[in-house]
Every structure is written in structure tokens, then in C-alpha cells.
Write an enzyme that holds these catalytic residues in place. Structure first.
Site, mmCIF file in Angstrom:
data_model
loop_
_atom_site.group_PDB
_atom_site.id
_atom_site.type_symbol
_atom_site.label_atom_id
_atom_site.label_comp_id
_atom_site.label_asym_id
_atom_site.label_seq_id
_atom_site.Cartn_x
_atom_site.Cartn_y
_atom_site.Cartn_z
ATOM 1 N N GLU A 106 1.386 -0.572 -4.963
ATOM 2 C CA GLU A 106 0.188 0.237 -5.176
ATOM 3 C C GLU A 106 0.641 1.695 -5.202
ATOM 4 O OE1 GLU A 106 -3.772 2.112 -3.471
ATOM 5 O OE2 GLU A 106 -1.839 2.087 -2.475
ATOM 6 N N ASP A 121 0.833 -1.191 0.000
ATOM 7 C CA ASP A 121 0.000 0.000 0.000
ATOM 8 C C ASP A 121 0.878 1.255 0.000
ATOM 9 O OD1 ASP A 121 -2.938 0.796 0.498
ATOM 10 O OD2 ASP A 121 -1.843 1.983 2.004
#
Lengths: 661, 661
Positions: free
Chosen positions: B408, B379
Site C-alpha cells: 500500500e 500498510d
């Protein structure tokens, strides 16, 4: 990983200019700018600050210039190289917490948030800077710190002051700054390294009457002639004693007549080698006199460096270890099997004694520098090791940064480019064989509009003693005019081999050959330089135009333009400040008149597309009033095959006169 | 200069592939080829020999592969990477005197010159090689040396024997060989690093009936469903305890209801942090069972790595030194001024204790590797330092080369590329916002046809829990079909966030927003996966096509084709051996039927332009007989908005039947 590296959050990559990952320097002329760009970014949303660092190699510390962000994480800064020698540059960047803080504070204030805690955070940063600041700044920074610490609306207002931003930038802590992992080089040369008109002549052909061997004194008498054509550099083929064994006769014959003078590139005889002067040319004293006399005529002398020996060169007996031996006890001559060049012994650069060989060859260059020579045209550098040239040129220029080396490297592209990267100031190139509009546009665009322009100095020669291009053989006098104007206006440096060129000598040794018939390489010529059909006036005129128009003295500023007739080529150059706009149109067809429409990108050229402008032909003094991007041109090869226009931004209208006020 | 450098005459430059001057490795899958090219040249006219050297990092010595000359001083060789981990490669070249000698001898013999001295020169080289050769070769080389020494016609004949050339190459002395000054890296991953269909779901939404909190056991029951659609990877958002302070309610509300479950990305509570499992999902034992059960379904589990803490994360109290303190004594929360994210505490990577922080975060990844996880979706990696990720991924993959990291990183292009270069196996990218034919062609060409393809692993997601692209909001079910087919056929790796995707969930939080209304990030959903309008059958069909067609499993083989209607995009992919040719046509207009003519480069695709060929649509099983490069296509978004053709090289004609013989 080193303890400090883990907190180094800024990345620097994609630095330009940078040649082969920094292995080679770029080239510039003293006074030039270097515009440096880099991709600089960090993780997250923190603000950055970024500096361009540079120094002359003789300077102890870096000079710092702020870099400014462009778009897409690209930053830009520029430096000006002021002295000859080598400069270095690199990039330094850091996460600028104060800059982030000020940027964010502005948003918080605008959103009417309580910023009391933020002001305390800022105050701590400003207090830390106060400890670093000196002089007036120290007081200012301290005062800001106190205001921030007090806080309130006034504190917030002061926190956003541009003056505070400037103070904090000047006294930035630069914690965990990232310095780009390479220091990139710039070789800075004198202006002649970029801009110059060269003239090559054989001194032995300068005698006042046929049958005599010309001397340096005769060349002195020729200087008026060369200078009257506006040349800057006078380049002489080798001036050393010429070997006698296996001497070549006229037209490269292996059966020379007793009085054949031999090729000047077969260097060395009983009278001496690289550091000696051919006795029939004169003495070393005569040579030094010629150097001085040429300088008085505004001409700088260039000498030939041809590192190969005639069998009689003293090195062959004194240093047999520098040559390859054959099993039959003879010395290995030059070959291109099955062809044999028994008049030439190449050095064996793989000898175990290579260091002594290198030192001796360097001393040859040093010897001629002592005689006042600063420009060297190097014969076939691509047949000697790259490492040798890089060392030689670096060493010579360390002591004599004015030295200029022109590579006579007619060879494969990557070899030519490598020689340029490793130090050759300029290079011959494929210009002699680029004739069509498309060929010229593609090739000159590669040389001037790509990374190649950062390291490859262009010198354009329409002919040399080795190259009588087919275009010249078949195109008559118009072809010589055309190729001359192309060379002199496409490149800031160009040269011709004369008087063969201005006298339009176009007879090849044989059909399909580029060698001259009765080549001056193997015999003494007597040229009638007073012939009425000589191009000398055109040459003088164009060289004067080159001196008057700064646009023609640069390399990277070449732009080609669209003409709807591919027999006509069009290109423009503008001076750095844009005040001098030169547009050249050349009819490439030496036989027929050609005409067509040229389309110019007026706005890119600084011209108002809604105003008429003047195209002033410097060759004929004709002035055309042009309107808009598209204009008609017509060129007759049998009168003048080219226009060299200066474009003037506007022409007078009624608005310019008093009565209109 | 070192004594040996002066005689090193070969230059090696322009090596490809090479990322940022060798600073970063390229990426490959075990079994892939690496085609290496280099500019290799020397001074003069001597022949060269050139080798590609490579080794796995665990191997002691280099493996050598001959490189062959192409044109213009470019050489080429290739290696195959067979094991996971890191390979290194470089280039070695030398002036090959024997090769030059043999080449020249052939010319001399052809010109009927006396070669007796040349044979003695050759004999000496062969004798030197005889001293180096061993085994059978030694005898052969010695015999050749004797024949050459004898000389004559037979000596000359033997001297030119290819067998002698091969022997001399095998036992080359390689004097003064140049090794390229960099060793370049290859990271070799397993096939799943390139090819895989990903499915993201929230475990807590998998309960059998509304109102319940789903568990790992519930996810086990969902595996049949996911596997039936042909997915390869099942990716779960964070499975850790969720923070309670500043917990976000439904639709990101800062005023949560007491039973709101919070965002899984707000990690850490009294129950534990990164190494703990949310109690309502089950136990660590349950998780391991899920990993195993998924594997039985052909599904590999991927976990989320989100290195930021909820205020309740145990680290906050145990390691206050890893967070930034504000002057008021509170911990610094995440911000994007003037927005505040008080439910998230970012780590302070500038802490003096960064090394302990890095070690702890690495231990988190190691912990989940111990539980059987090998794929990590990271993330927001672009908000943590690059140096940290480079270290973490390198260290993890050293011990576990099967590990796969998906970044990401929805951020600026150079930041995304840097993360890929430093080690992320794959990355999210701008695919969600590339909708038109031109946008898709430009972007996917950049990702697959430039140097970017060497380091940037593409994973295409038409939606994520954060991104409901506008095209999906307004295009209805046809838009979901179109974007799914694009993702699944443009990229070897792609993913969807389901069941939102297959159920065509398209309600945004507000007009102009890409957030889902009633986002699953903040609440537990109950999806009716049995709905008749679900795309699950289409998805299953396309994933089967992906598995059956090797052409769809590669990245660099994407080629776009011309269609005279820009609402239709066309591209093809071919398998490495050319036996599998897939052509995809997609109607990008979700509202109207579109038609047009496609033009294919048949010869480039291995198809005979003079023969008909078959286009077999794997979606509808329709077969078209096409002739020539230009063919008509028509696509209706309300039935099937795409063709996925397999092209078959020829169709049967009368020549194929017995009666024609």
C-alpha cells in the site's frame, strides 16, 4: 547482511551518465563539465543530503560537490575534468536529520506550537556537530548549541538561521551514508581528440614529377599546401616495407608488373616490419624530421596501425606460433570464402602465445610514440579481439594520455560502439552512405543526442582510399562541395583523402563499385594540385570558419531544423556559453537550385522572437536581416551549395544611437 | 588480466530482461515464458553459437537452451519457469569454429574450389569431437571424421550434412566461451499473484443488526455474499486489539466517545499486539475457522500488516529501545509537522537494536502464515527502510514461496517502483486518480508495456477506506460502474472496498477531501447489502467474465485503440495463444451518452481485415457484426456504460454451409 547495511536507508539508482552499468567510462576533453544525475530517495519523509564525489585516478581522496534536488527524486551535480587521464565519480547520500529537523521546526513555529522539546532535540544534534567542527566553525556551532539549549523565541529564531544550516551541512555526521555501488569512469583527452580536420595523403605520390617514388622530404614540401587549407592532422597510410610475395598490382591485380609498388597495407618485407620505414620513403631520421616539420606547420602527424602481415614480414619466420598453420604446412592467409587474400596473413589471436603477441604489438605503438607520433588510425580493429584493444589502448594511454586512436571500423553498429566504449577515441562511421536529409538527421542525432555521444567520438569522412561513395561518382563538383561542407560542419572532427578529394576524383573501378579506378592503393599517382577547379580555397575557407567558431568545435550541440524542402538540410550549433550561434544550410541536390522556408526555434537559440536578427554568411560574406522563426533560403549547387551563417542576436535600431537617448 | 581472458573473443551485452543491471529479479507466474534477448558478437567473421542457461535456485546445474540470431547481432532464446521460488538465467556464447568452417566450405564447394586441405582441417575438428561424444553419437562422429579424412566429393558432401552440424553442436568444445558476467533472477509466484479480484471489508461491520460489534462468525455468514460476486481474495483490515490512549473518535476526532471502537490501524493494547486477535472479533481459533470457511467459498483471506504501534502496544513497554525517545522522556509519536499523530508510535529503524526488531517483525508474518494466511497487504511500506522489506520478503518467501505481498505505497513513483523491485508482489498505484482516456492510456501503458511490467505487479483499486476519489463523489452510480469495469478489465488484479463500493457510498468528509464522511475506519457501520441499487449483480457478472476469459488474466497484453471521441476509451487483451480476444469500450462520461468510431488494428489482433467478424457483448449478450477496422459504438452511462466484447474471428457465410460445397 553486514551489520551496517540494515540502517542504510538511502537508495541511489539511475545514475547518468553511466555506460553499460559502469563497465565502460564516458569520454570528455580536458576542461569539459560532467553533469551527473541520480535518483536518490529514502523511506518516509526525512530530508536527504547528497554529494557528487570525484577524483583523478592519481588523487588519493575524493573531491566533494553538493548535488541539488531537481524534481521526482532526481538530484544533479557537476564536476569539471581538468587533467588528462582517468577520473572516477560516484554519489554519496545520507538521511540528514538536522535538515529534516530544521524544515519541520519552521512549520511548527509557523503553527505557533510549543517547540521547547524540539529545541532540545536540535541542541543535541548541534552539540554533536560542535565536537566535529574545527577552527572558527567550532566556536560558531557551540554558540548556536547554547542558544538552542536556552530555547525560547530567540532559540527558535536562531535554530532556523541559514548560517546554522550551512555549518551543520559542513560538519554533517553522515551516519549510515549510502555510497553508490559503482565508481564510474571518465577518460579525459586533449582537445584534438574532439576537434580536428584530417587530411590523408600517400607519401609516395608526393614526388615533384611523375614516375618518381615520393619521399618524406617530398611530403615536407607538401606541408605548405596542406597547412594552407587549414588542416590540423596529416594522416599517412602505412609507411613500412611492402611485402613482395603475392603482391597486388594495379587495380588489385594478382598479376603485378615488376615495378608495381604494392599496397602499403601489405606490411613487412626483408627490410623489416612494423618498426621499419619503407626504404624508398627515406629513413627513420627523415620521418622524425617530417614529424617536427609538420608541427611547425601546425600539423600533427597520424600513422596507420594495420595489424596484419605480408607473407614476407619477419614475424612470419621468427614467430610462426603467432599464425595459424594449415594441414599442408602452409600459413593460413586471409579469406572471405570463396575469396582468398594470399598477400595477407592474419595473426592468430587464439594462439597459446597470445600474451607475447600482445606485448609485441604494444611495443609497435610504443615505438612510434618514441618517434613523436601521438595519433593512430587503426585499420580494421573489428577483426582483432576486443579484449586486445581494451588492454592495448588502456596501457598506452596510461603512459601517454595524449594518444588518440581512430578506429577504421566499417562494420555492424554494435561492434563499432563496443570498440568506442573499450577505448577508441574516435571512429569512422556510416556518414559516407548517409545522403538524404532524413538519413543525415536520424544518424547524426543518434551519434550526438543519445547516450552514444558519451563514448563514441565521431570522425566524418566523405571519402577514403576505399570509399568513393556513389553520391560523389554522379554529383560532380557540387557533390564534392556539399559532402565536404556537411562533414566539416556536422562533426567537430572530419577528414578527406586527398588530393583525390579536392580534385574531385570520381571515377569508380566499375559501375556499382566504390573502389577508385586506378586506385592509389596499388600505384603511385601524380596529382596536379594546382588545377584551377580544385576545392582547396573552399576547404581553406571552411577550416578557417571552423577555427574561428567554437560552436563548430563541439559534438553534442547539434540541432536539426525544419525546412519545407527536403532537398535542403538545416542545422545549428551553439558554443557552450551561447555567444556563438552557427546555422548551416546545405542543398543536398547537386544538380538543381533548391529553395524553401526554414523554421527556427528562436527562443531555444537565445534569440528574441520579436526582434530582427542578422544571418551573416561566412562563405559569401552576405548578410541577411531575418525576422521571426520562418525565413526563405535559396541555394544554387553550381555556385555555393551552402550557407554557413553566424546568427547575431540583434541588429541595430534607432534605440542604439546616441540621438535616441 | 587472467590468462584465459585474452582469448575470450565473444562479447555479450544488452541482455533483456534485466532490471538495474541485474540488481533485482524480474517476476513471473509458474508456467510463464521468459523471452531472453542479448547482443552477442565477436571480432572478425567467425560464426557464433549461443545458449541461454537457466536453473531453479535449488538445482545444481544449468539447463541449456539454444539461442537463435535475430538481426543486428541480437540473439533470442526462451525458458519456461515451472516451479515457485527463484530461477536464475544467463547467456553463454563461443566462437564456433566448426560452424564457420561448414559455412565457408559450402561457399568454396559452390565456387568449385579444391577443398582437400579444408577437409583435413574439418576432419581434425570432428576427430576432436569424437573423443568427447558418448553413446551412439560417438560412433556417428567417428564415421564422419573418417569420411572427411578420405576427402573427395563424398567427403565434401558429408561435411555439409546437417546431421554432422547437429552432432558437432551437441559435442562442441566451447573453447574460451564467454559467460555473461551476471546471473539474472526470476521470482516465480503462483497464479494468484497476478490474477485476482479482491474485496475489502471491516469484520466489525458485519454484525447482523446495527449497534453490535461484528465477529469472525459474522464474517463467515457474509462469505456467501462475497463469493456470489465472484471475488477471489477477502482482505481484512487489521484484526488486532486496538489501542486506547489517544484513540481517535468518529471522523478522526481527537475527542472520542467512550464507546468509539478506534481505528484498526492503531494496533496493540493490554490484550496483545500483532500476534493477538481483537477480543470482540473472536478468538484465534475463530480466525482459523474463518480462513478455512473462506477457502471453501473459493476465497483466500488476506491480512493487513501495519508496522506501527498504538501507545498501548506491549512492545512499547517491553522494547523501549525500538522507539525514539524525546528529551522530555516521552516516546516519539508520528508526525507530519505541524500535524501530530499521538495515537501512533513509529518504530525507530535506526535503533542499534534493529536486528532484534527485524527478527520480531518477521516472526509476526510467520505467525500469521502458521494460521493459514498467505496474502499480506502491507500498510505504508514506504515509511520503513527498503533494506528491511527486501530482507523480510526474501526470507519469508524462501520458506513460503506462495506468500503474496501487496504494497500500500501511495507515494512517489521511484519509491513505489523500488518497493516492487525489492520484492513486493503487487502494489497499489495511481489508478484512483487516472480518469481521462489520455491519463489512463499513458499510465497503464507505462505499467504494462515498459520494463516496469517486469517487476511491478498492478492491483487496481477504484476506492479504499482512505480514498473516495472525486470522480466517484460527483459521478453517481454510473461513475461507480465505470470505474469498476475499468479496474476489473484493465488489470488482472483489482479490488474494491465494500460494501461502500457496491452501495455507491459517495459522501466525502468535506468538499475537496477524499476521506469518507463517517468513515468506517473510526466507527462500526451497518450496511444494507440487499439494497436494490447495489452493483452486486454487475460485479458478479464481470468477475465471471474475468474467470471465463484468459485474456483478462494477463497484464502485459493490454493494447489501447483509437476512438474519435475522447470520452470513450477502448482497449483489448488477447490470451497467450490468441484464441481469446477481449475488447473493452468504456464511456468515461458519467453524465451523458457518448458515441464515436473505434479503429482496430485487425491484423495485429489476428482478424482478417477482409472478413466480417463478431463482437459479442458479454454484459448484454448483444452481438454485433462488424466489418473492417472502423466501427461505430454508442454507450449510455445510465444503462450500461461499457461493452466487454469477445471478438470472434469470422462469422458464418454461405461458404460454411453444405449446399455451397
Amino acid at each position: 547482511m553486514q551489520p551496517e547495511e540494515g540502517r542504510r536507508r538511502v537508495m541511489i539508482e539511475g545514475v547518468t551518465p553511466e555506460i553499460d552499468a559502469g563497465r565502460f567510462p564516458i569520454k570528455r576533453i580536458a576542461g569539459d563539465r560532467v553533469v551527473v544525475e541520480a535518483d536518490v530517495f529514502t523511506d518516509g519523509h526525512d530530508a536527504l543530503s547528497c554529494l557528487l564525489l570525484y577524483r583523478h585516478e592519481s588523487a588519493a581522496g575524493w573531491t566533494e560537490v553538493p548535488m541539488e534536488p531537481l524534481v521526482n527524486d532526481r538530484w544533479c551535480g557537476e564536476l569539471t575534468v581538468t587533467e588528462l587521464g582517468r577520473f572516477r565519480y560516484t554519489v554519496l547520500a545520507w538521511v540528514d536529520h538536522f535538515k529534516s529537523w530544521q524544515r519541520d521546526l519552521a512549520k511548527r513555529v509557523e503553527a505557533r506550537q510549543d517547540v521547547s522539546v524540539e529545541l532540545l532535540i536540535g541542541a543535541a544534534m548541534v552539540e554533536a556537530a560542535a565536537a566535529r567542527a574545527t577552527g572558527d566553525d567550532a566556536g560558531w556551532v557551540k554558540a548556536f548549541a547554547e542558544t538552542l539549549r536556552i530555547g525560547g523565541d530567540e532559540g527558535a529564531h536562531q535554530a532556523l538561521a541559514p548560517q546554522l544550516a550551512a555549518l551543520m551541512y559542513r560538519h554533517a555526521a553522515r551516519p549510515d551514508a549510502t555510497q553508490y555501488d559503482k565508481e564510474l569512469g571518465v577518460v579525459v583527452d586533449r582537445p584534438r581528440a574532439r576537434f580536428g580536420a584530417w587530411y590523408e595523403l600517400f607519401p609516395r605520390s608526393c614526388a615533384p614529377e611523375p614516375g618518381l617514388h615520393g619521399t618524406f622530404r617530398d611530403v615536407e614540401k607538401r606541408l605548405d599546401y596542406v597547412a594552407s587549407m587549414g588542416f590540423d592532422v596529416l594522416y599517412l597510410p602505412p609507411i613500412h616495407p611492402i611485402g613482395r610475395s603475392f603482391r597486388k598490382g594495379r587495380n588489385n591485380s594478382t598479376a603485378p608488373a615488376p615495378d608495381d609498388p604494392g599496397s602499403p597495407w601489405a606490411i613487412g618485407a626483408a627490410e623489416g616490419g612494423y618498426k621499419a620505414v619503407h626504404p624508398q620513403l627515406g629513413t627513420l631520421e627523415d620521418f622524425r624530421r617530417l614529424v617536427a616539420c609538420a608541427a611547425e606547420h601546425g600539423l600533427e602527424l597520424a600513422l596507420d596501425i594495420a595489424f596484419q602481415c605480408a607473407p614476407d614480414h619477419p614475424y612470419v619466420s621468427e614467430h610462426p606460433e603467432w599464425f595459424r598453420r594449415r594441414p599442408d604446412g602452409t600459413t593460413q592467409y586471409a579469406e572471405n570464402p570463396p575469396k582468398k587474400y594470399q598477400d595477407i596473413y592474419p595473426f592468430d589471436f587464439e594462439t597459446e602465445h597470445w600474451q607475447e603477441l600482445w606485448d609485441e604489438l604494444k611495443s609497435v605503438v610504443e615505438f612510434w610514440i618514441e618517434q613523436g607520433v601521438r595519433i593512430f588510425r587503426v585499420d580494421n580493429p573489428h577483426t582483432k579481439p576486443f579484449a586486445f584493444w581494451e588492454w592495448l589502448i588502456t596501457e598506452i594511454k596510461r603512459a601517454c594520455p595524449e594518444a588518440i586512436f581512430l578506429a577504421e571500423a566499417f562494420t555492424r553498429p554494435k561492434v563499432m560502439y563496443r570498440l568506442a566504449k573499450l577505448g577508441f577515441t574516435q571512429s569512422y562511421n556510416y556518414f559516407p552512405w548517409r545522403n538524404s536529409s532524413r538519413e543525415l538527421t536520424e544518424y547524426l542525432s543518434e551519434l550526438t543526442q543519445t547516450e552514444v555521444a558519451e563514448f563514441f567520438g565521431v570522425n566524418l569522412w566523405p571519402n577514403t582510399p576505399d570509399i568513393l561513395a556513389e553520391y560523389l561518382q554522379y554529383g560532380g563538383r557540387p557533390a564534392f562541395m556539399t559532402r565536404f561542407i556537411l562533414a566539416a560542419t556536422l562533426g567537430p572532427s572530419y577528414g578527406i583523402y586527398g588530393p583525390a578529394y579536392e580534385l574531385c576524383e570520381n571515377r569508380p573501378l566499375a559501375p556499382g563499385k566504390e573502389e577508385y579506378l586506378d586506385s592509389e592503393k596499388y600505384e603511385i599517382k601524380h596529382w596536379d594540385i594546382t588545377r584551377h577547379d580544385s576545392l582547396r580555397r573552399l576547404i581553406g575557407q571552411v577550416n578557417l570558419i571552423r577555427r574561428d567558431n567554437p560552436a563548430l568545435q563541439a559534438n553534442h550541440n547539434l540541432r536539426f531544423h525544419r525546412v519545407d524542402n527536403e532537398q535542403i538540410i538545416a542545422y545549428s550549433k551553439s558554443s557552450p556559453d551561447g555567444s556563438n550561434q552557427v546555422l548551416v544550410l546545405v542543398n543536398l541536390d547537386p544538380h538543381y537550385k533548391q529553395s524553401g522556408f526554414i523554421t527556427l526555434p528562436l527562443e531555444d537559440m537565445g534569440l528574441d522572437p520579436h526582434q530582427p536578427y542578422q544571418a551573416h554568411d561566412l562563405l559569401t560574406d552576405a548578410r541577411y536581416l531575418w525576422h521571426g522563426a520562418r525565413n526563405y533560403v535559396e541555394l544554387n549547387p553550381h555556385t555555393v551549395p551552402a550557407h554557413i551563417f553566424v546568427l547575431r542576436r540583434r541588429v541595430q535600431t534607432e534605440h542604439d544611437f546616441d540621438y535616441y537617448m
